[in-house]
Write a protein that holds these residues in place. Structure first.
Motif, PDB file in Angstrom:
ATOM      1  N   ILE A 237       2.422 -22.505 -30.748  1.00 10.91           N
ATOM      2  CA  ILE A 237       1.531 -23.292 -29.885  1.00 10.91           C
ATOM      3  C   ILE A 237       2.067 -23.338 -28.459  1.00 10.91           C
ATOM      4  CG2 ILE A 237       0.749 -25.660 -29.434  1.00 10.91           C
ATOM      5  CD1 ILE A 237       0.465 -25.984 -32.473  1.00 10.91           C
ATOM      6  N   ARG A 241       0.201 -21.964 -25.224  1.00 10.98           N
ATOM      7  CA  ARG A 241      -0.109 -22.836 -24.098  1.00 10.98           C
ATOM      8  C   ARG A 241       0.406 -22.240 -22.797  1.00 10.98           C
ATOM      9  NH1 ARG A 241      -3.315 -25.962 -22.450  1.00 10.98           N
ATOM     10  NH2 ARG A 241      -1.882 -27.390 -21.415  1.00 10.98           N
ATOM     11  N   ARG A 245      -3.773 -20.757 -23.189  1.00 10.85           N
ATOM     12  CA  ARG A 245      -4.701 -21.216 -24.216  1.00 10.85           C
ATOM     13  C   ARG A 245      -5.010 -22.703 -24.027  1.00 10.85           C
ATOM     14  NH1 ARG A 245      -4.736 -18.542 -29.172  1.00 10.85           N
ATOM     15  NH2 ARG A 245      -6.087 -20.255 -29.879  1.00 10.85           N
ATOM     16  N   THR A 246      -6.239 -23.104 -24.300  1.00 11.26           N
ATOM     17  CA  THR A 246      -6.649 -24.503 -24.166  1.00 11.26           C
ATOM     18  C   THR A 246      -6.329 -25.299 -25.435  1.00 11.26           C
ATOM     19  OG1 THR A 246      -8.876 -24.076 -25.024  1.00 11.26           O
ATOM     20  CG2 THR A 246      -8.549 -23.836 -22.653  1.00 11.26           C
ATOM     21  N   PHE A 247      -6.255 -26.614 -25.275  1.00 16.04           N
ATOM     22  CA  PHE A 247      -6.010 -27.469 -26.434  1.00 16.04           C
ATOM     23  C   PHE A 247      -7.142 -27.358 -27.449  1.00 16.04           C
ATOM     24  CE2 PHE A 247      -3.024 -29.860 -23.667  1.00 16.04           C
ATOM     25  CZ  PHE A 247      -1.943 -29.897 -24.523  1.00 16.04           C
ATOM     26  N   LYS A 248      -8.376 -27.224 -26.944  1.00 15.01           N
ATOM     27  CA  LYS A 248      -9.526 -27.141 -27.844  1.00 15.01           C
ATOM     28  C   LYS A 248      -9.423 -25.946 -28.772  1.00 15.01           C
ATOM     29  CE  LYS A 248     -14.573 -27.109 -27.864  1.00 15.01           C
ATOM     30  NZ  LYS A 248     -15.809 -27.103 -27.050  1.00 15.01           N
ATOM     31  N   LEU A 250      -6.687 -24.408 -29.635  1.00 12.29           N
ATOM     32  CA  LEU A 250      -5.544 -24.587 -30.539  1.00 12.29           C
ATOM     33  C   LEU A 250      -5.882 -25.560 -31.673  1.00 12.29           C
ATOM     34  CD1 LEU A 250      -2.677 -24.824 -27.897  1.00 12.29           C
ATOM     35  CD2 LEU A 250      -3.139 -22.917 -29.437  1.00 12.29           C
ATOM     36  N   VAL A 251      -6.685 -26.594 -31.349  1.00 16.60           N
ATOM     37  CA  VAL A 251      -7.127 -27.536 -32.375  1.00 16.60           C
ATOM     38  C   VAL A 251      -7.941 -26.818 -33.441  1.00 16.60           C
ATOM     39  CG1 VAL A 251      -8.708 -29.461 -32.805  1.00 16.60           C
ATOM     40  CG2 VAL A 251      -7.055 -29.611 -30.945  1.00 16.60           C
ATOM     41  N   VAL A 258      -5.738 -33.110 -31.114  1.00 16.85           N
ATOM     42  CA  VAL A 258      -5.059 -32.855 -29.829  1.00 16.85           C
ATOM     43  C   VAL A 258      -3.795 -33.698 -29.730  1.00 16.85           C
ATOM     44  CG1 VAL A 258      -5.272 -33.070 -27.330  1.00 16.85           C
ATOM     45  CG2 VAL A 258      -7.206 -32.254 -28.659  1.00 16.85           C
ATOM     46  N   SER A 259      -3.868 -34.971 -30.192  1.00 12.91           N
ATOM     47  CA  SER A 259      -2.703 -35.843 -30.103  1.00 12.91           C
ATOM     48  C   SER A 259      -1.545 -35.310 -30.937  1.00 12.91           C
ATOM     49  CB  SER A 259      -3.068 -37.262 -30.557  1.00 12.91           C
ATOM     50  OG  SER A 259      -3.480 -37.258 -31.910  1.00 12.91           O
ATOM     51  N   ILE A 261      -0.902 -32.126 -31.534  1.00 10.16           N
ATOM     52  CA  ILE A 261      -0.329 -30.991 -30.790  1.00 10.16           C
ATOM     53  C   ILE A 261       0.507 -31.496 -29.619  1.00 10.16           C
ATOM     54  CG2 ILE A 261      -0.898 -29.008 -29.325  1.00 10.16           C
ATOM     55  CD1 ILE A 261      -3.290 -28.503 -31.130  1.00 10.16           C
ATOM     56  N   ARG A 262      -0.023 -32.461 -28.861  1.00 10.43           N
ATOM     57  CA  ARG A 262       0.714 -32.997 -27.715  1.00 10.43           C
ATOM     58  C   ARG A 262       2.043 -33.615 -28.159  1.00 10.43           C
ATOM     59  NH1 ARG A 262      -2.072 -33.511 -22.939  1.00 10.43           N
ATOM     60  NH2 ARG A 262      -4.351 -33.287 -23.019  1.00 10.43           N
TER      61      ARG A 262
END
Length: 282
Positions: A237, A241, A245-248, A250-251, A258-259, A261-262
């Motif tokens: 990930i 990133r 790559r966007t969070f969306k 990756l989700v 998202v939380s 992953i963060r």
């Protein structure tokens, strides 16, 4: 001490020395509470009564209804008669300062006067002692059924609630500084067992708190959204990133929130929970 919400003549009697204060009110209960609040705060307009209250204490006084007066326009004249009959302006007999009754009933103040009264109230602060006394005076006091019914009748309409809800949704989230201050203010606070029990009782039946049971599907969904990523997945990930790559995306790829992953990325940067940053040499 309590009183009925009726129009009439009342008295505050000192049971130690027998002295009396006579007054009139459209709502005796409300007027009595005004007296009590001012006496506790030490700001009563009658210095005789205030001094005696400070000397003898609240336990020495009783509040009594003398006469119910349905015709409100007769209140001041009847009050004056009671003051004269008891000779209550005599400091040896009573606390009244004026020989005639006074009332603001029907008095219409100008806009200028209202503004002056409003400005006079700005910045006024009660002392800690006055606040403590007010708190003690309210402990154990329960609202009567008719009062509860009136409060419930004043509840906002569904349309008003919807507007409030919409306004709150548009409100920006608190800043990091505000969050930090809230966190600091709550550190070290300990609730008593009684407080915890009351909070638990109050939360029962609340769908967003205690008393609401989640379905198996909801539990599975929450568990899936919060599942822990492996160290290898976190490394992937982070690399993705860094490549843009966007969070969306990756989700969708890893099937977590998202939380999650963060949090995983932050933990990897700090070297916590077994996570670690990818080796630049690989």
């Amino acid at each position: 001490m309590d009183a009925p919400a009726v129009s009439g003549i009342y008295r505050i009697r000192n049971t130690v020395n027998g002295k009396v204060y006579i007054g009139s009110a459209v709502n005796i209960r409300r007027r009595f509470r005004d007296h009590l609040r001012e006496l506790h705060a030490g700001t009563h307009c009658n210095p005789r009564l205030q001094k005696s209250w400070a000397k003898h204490g609240e336990q020495a006084f009783c509040f009594e209804v003398v006469q119910i007066v349905e015709q409100k326009e007769l209140l001041t004249s009847i009050e004056t008669e009671h003051i004269a009959t008891g000779r209550l302006t005599d400091p040896c007999r009573g606390y009244n300062i004026c020989s005639t009754g006074r009332s603001a009933l029907g008095l219409k103040r100008s806009d200028e006067t209202r503004q002056k009264m409003s400005r006079w109230q700005i910045g006024r602060k009660m002392s800690d002692e006055a606040r403590r006394k007010m708190t003690l005076s309210r402990i154990g006091r329960k609202l009567k059924p008719d009062h509860v019914a009136k409060l419930r009748a004043k509840r906002q309409s569904p349309e008003a609630r919807a507007k409030i809800s919409e306004a709150l949704r548009k409100r920006p989230p608190p800043s990091e500084e505000t969050r930090r201050k809230l966190s600091e203010s709550n550190k070290g606070k300990k609730r008593s067992e009684e407080s915890r029990r009351l909070m638990a009782e109050k939360a029962k039946g609340n769908r967003s708190a205690l008393g609401h049971r989640l379905s198996d599907e909801a539990k599975a969904a929450i568990s899936e959204s919060q599942r822990k990523l492996s160290n290898h997945q976190v490394a992937e990930i982070i690399e993705k990133r860094l490549s843009g790559r966007t969070f969306k995306s990756l989700v969708e790829e890893y099937g977590c929130s998202v939380s999650t992953i963060r949090t995983a990325i932050r933990n990897a940067k700090e070297g916590r929970y077994g996570y670690s940053l990818p080796d630049p040499g690989n």
